[in-house]
Each structure stands twice: as C-alpha cells, then as structure tokens.
Design a protein around this motif. Structure first.
Motif, short mmCIF file in Angstrom:
data_model
loop_
_atom_site.label_atom_id
_atom_site.label_comp_id
_atom_site.label_asym_id
_atom_site.label_seq_id
_atom_site.Cartn_x
_atom_site.Cartn_y
_atom_site.Cartn_z
N MET A 138 -1.40 -8.91 -0.41
CA MET A 138 -0.57 -8.25 0.60
C MET A 138 -1.40 -7.97 1.85
O MET A 138 -2.57 -7.63 1.76
CB MET A 138 0.05 -6.97 0.04
N THR A 139 -0.75 -8.11 2.98
CA THR A 139 -1.44 -7.86 4.25
C THR A 139 -1.56 -6.35 4.48
O THR A 139 -0.76 -5.57 3.97
CB THR A 139 -0.67 -8.50 5.42
N PRO A 140 -2.57 -5.95 5.26
CA PRO A 140 -2.69 -4.51 5.55
C PRO A 140 -1.43 -3.99 6.24
O PRO A 140 -0.81 -4.68 7.05
CB PRO A 140 -3.90 -4.46 6.50
N GLY A 141 -1.04 -2.78 5.87
CA GLY A 141 0.15 -2.18 6.46
C GLY A 141 0.73 -1.10 5.56
O GLY A 141 0.08 -0.63 4.63
N VAL A 142 1.98 -0.76 5.82
CA VAL A 142 2.67 0.30 5.09
C VAL A 142 3.68 -0.32 4.14
O VAL A 142 4.42 -1.23 4.52
CB VAL A 142 3.38 1.27 6.07
N TYR A 143 3.71 0.19 2.92
CA TYR A 143 4.62 -0.27 1.88
C TYR A 143 5.30 0.94 1.25
O TYR A 143 4.83 2.07 1.39
CB TYR A 143 3.87 -1.07 0.81
N VAL A 144 6.38 0.69 0.53
CA VAL A 144 7.08 1.75 -0.18
C VAL A 144 7.15 1.39 -1.65
O VAL A 144 7.62 0.31 -2.02
CB VAL A 144 8.51 1.97 0.37
N LEU A 145 6.66 2.31 -2.49
CA LEU A 145 6.77 2.18 -3.93
C LEU A 145 8.01 2.98 -4.35
O LEU A 145 8.11 4.17 -4.05
CB LEU A 145 5.53 2.75 -4.63
N ARG A 146 8.96 2.32 -5.01
CA ARG A 146 10.18 2.99 -5.45
C ARG A 146 10.22 2.99 -6.98
O ARG A 146 10.14 1.95 -7.62
CB ARG A 146 11.43 2.31 -4.95
N ALA A 147 10.34 4.19 -7.55
CA ALA A 147 10.49 4.36 -8.99
C ALA A 147 11.94 4.73 -9.27
O ALA A 147 12.49 5.62 -8.63
CB ALA A 147 9.57 5.45 -9.50
N THR A 148 12.55 4.03 -10.21
CA THR A 148 13.92 4.34 -10.64
C THR A 148 13.85 4.87 -12.06
O THR A 148 13.33 4.21 -12.95
CB THR A 148 14.82 3.09 -10.58
N TYR A 149 14.36 6.09 -12.24
CA TYR A 149 14.35 6.73 -13.54
C TYR A 149 15.55 6.30 -14.37
O TYR A 149 16.55 5.80 -13.83
CB TYR A 149 14.34 8.25 -13.38
N SER A 150 15.49 6.52 -15.67
CA SER A 150 16.56 6.11 -16.58
C SER A 150 17.86 6.85 -16.31
O SER A 150 18.93 6.37 -16.67
CB SER A 150 16.13 6.32 -18.03
N ASP A 151 17.81 8.00 -15.65
CA ASP A 151 19.04 8.73 -15.31
C ASP A 151 19.58 8.35 -13.94
O ASP A 151 20.51 8.95 -13.44
CB ASP A 151 18.81 10.24 -15.39
N GLY A 152 18.98 7.32 -13.30
CA GLY A 152 19.47 6.81 -12.03
C GLY A 152 18.82 7.41 -10.80
O GLY A 152 18.98 6.89 -9.70
N LYS A 153 18.07 8.49 -10.94
CA LYS A 153 17.39 9.09 -9.79
C LYS A 153 16.24 8.20 -9.35
O LYS A 153 15.64 7.51 -10.16
CB LYS A 153 16.90 10.49 -10.12
N LYS A 154 15.95 8.23 -8.05
CA LYS A 154 14.90 7.38 -7.49
C LYS A 154 13.89 8.25 -6.76
O LYS A 154 14.24 9.29 -6.21
CB LYS A 154 15.48 6.35 -6.54
N GLU A 155 12.65 7.78 -6.75
CA GLU A 155 11.58 8.48 -6.05
C GLU A 155 10.77 7.45 -5.28
O GLU A 155 10.43 6.41 -5.83
CB GLU A 155 10.70 9.22 -7.05
N ASN A 156 10.49 7.73 -4.02
CA ASN A 156 9.74 6.81 -3.16
C ASN A 156 8.38 7.40 -2.80
O ASN A 156 8.27 8.60 -2.58
CB ASN A 156 10.50 6.52 -1.87
N VAL A 157 7.37 6.53 -2.74
CA VAL A 157 6.03 6.93 -2.32
C VAL A 157 5.55 5.94 -1.27
O VAL A 157 5.64 4.73 -1.48
CB VAL A 157 5.04 6.94 -3.53
N LYS A 158 5.07 6.46 -0.15
CA LYS A 158 4.52 5.61 0.90
C LYS A 158 3.13 5.17 0.50
O LYS A 158 2.28 6.00 0.15
CB LYS A 158 4.49 6.35 2.23
#
Length: 162
Positions: A138-158
């Motif tokens: 991956m090239t240098p820069g900003v990315y988003v890590l998205r976690a999806t939980y089994s209950d449908g909720k999502k959490e994002n980390v830069k």
C-alpha cells in the motif's frame, strides 16, 4: 403561620440545599488516555472528591447510566468492546486485536483507501481475537480499518501508512 407561598419557598430551598450537598459527595469521572498516534488506549473511572483509601469504583448501574448519558442510548454499555490496531502509523504489518462482550465477536475486518476502494476484506468466526494485515504494497497515506461485529455494529479506525 406558614402560607402556601412560604411553603413553596421553603420547598425550593430544601431542594437546592439537597442538590448542593449531593454535589459535594464523591463522584465518578471518566478518564481517557491516548497513544502517540491519537488512538484511545484506556478508559477508566476515577473518583473525584474521594478521601484517600476509599474505593475509586462507582456502582456499575451508576456507570452504565453515565455511559448512556455520555455515549448515547445506542452505546454498548452493558458489555465491553475493544479494538486495537498498532503500530499506527504502520510501515509493514498492522496488528489488530479485539475483544467484545459475551456472545458478540468481530465478523469481518475491511481496509479502505481514502477514496473508498476496499483493499482488504477478511471474515472471522467466534473465538478469533487478532489478525495481521499487510500494508507492504500500500502507498503511504490514510486508510480506514472497519470492524463489523456479529450484532451488526461497526467501528472504524483511521490508519496512517508511512
């Protein structure tokens, strides 16, 4: 003789006095700490106005009510969720660790570029608690890590790639 106006004033005075006395008691306060990249790493309750030697934990029902007030009614306050991604900024491999309350688990992890292109997608089953994602290509820069939980909720980390 006390008339209704005097009674109202005395009642208001009593309520205000009760309020000010209750404010001087020990109270729980939420404290956060962050790593160098700005990621939240701990969340703990501290006791304000506690005499030394007194327990610093507030009753759990009080903590849940305060969590709901701070985080909103949709927050997962009965259980805990923890998602850690490090090192951030990343150069080669991103280590991801997670935990959640009983019965809830991370169902999938995705990495998106800033333009919205999905660059990584992996599904997980109950019992997994960590993953390693390669950022070598991956090239240098900003990315988003998205976690999806089994209950449908999502959490994002830069995530920042150097």
């Amino acid at each position: 003789m006390i008339n209704s106006t005097h009674f109202k004033y005395l009642a208001c005075l009593g309520i205000l006095l009760t309020f000010f006395i209750s404010q001087s008691k020990a109270q729980a306060q939420l404290s956060f700490s962050y790593d160098a990249a700005g990621n939240q790493i701990t969340r703990q309750w501290i006791c304000v106005n506690c005499p030394t030697g007194q327990a610093t934990a507030a009753p759990s029902d009080q903590l849940i009510a305060l969590d709901k007030a701070l985080l909103g009614p949709e927050a997962d306050v009965a259980g805990t969720r923890s998602l850690k991604a490090y090192p951030n900024p990343v150069t080669e491999n991103l280590q991801v660790e997670w935990s959640a309350s009983e019965g809830i688990f991370i169902k999938s992890l995705e990495v998106f570029s800033i333009t919205g292109t999905r660059l990584f997608d992996e599904t997980y089953r109950k019992g997994h608690s960590d993953a390693s994602i390669s950022f070598l290509r991956m090239t240098p820069g900003v990315y988003v890590l998205r976690a999806t939980y089994s209950d449908g909720k999502k959490e994002n980390v830069k995530i920042i790639k150097q």
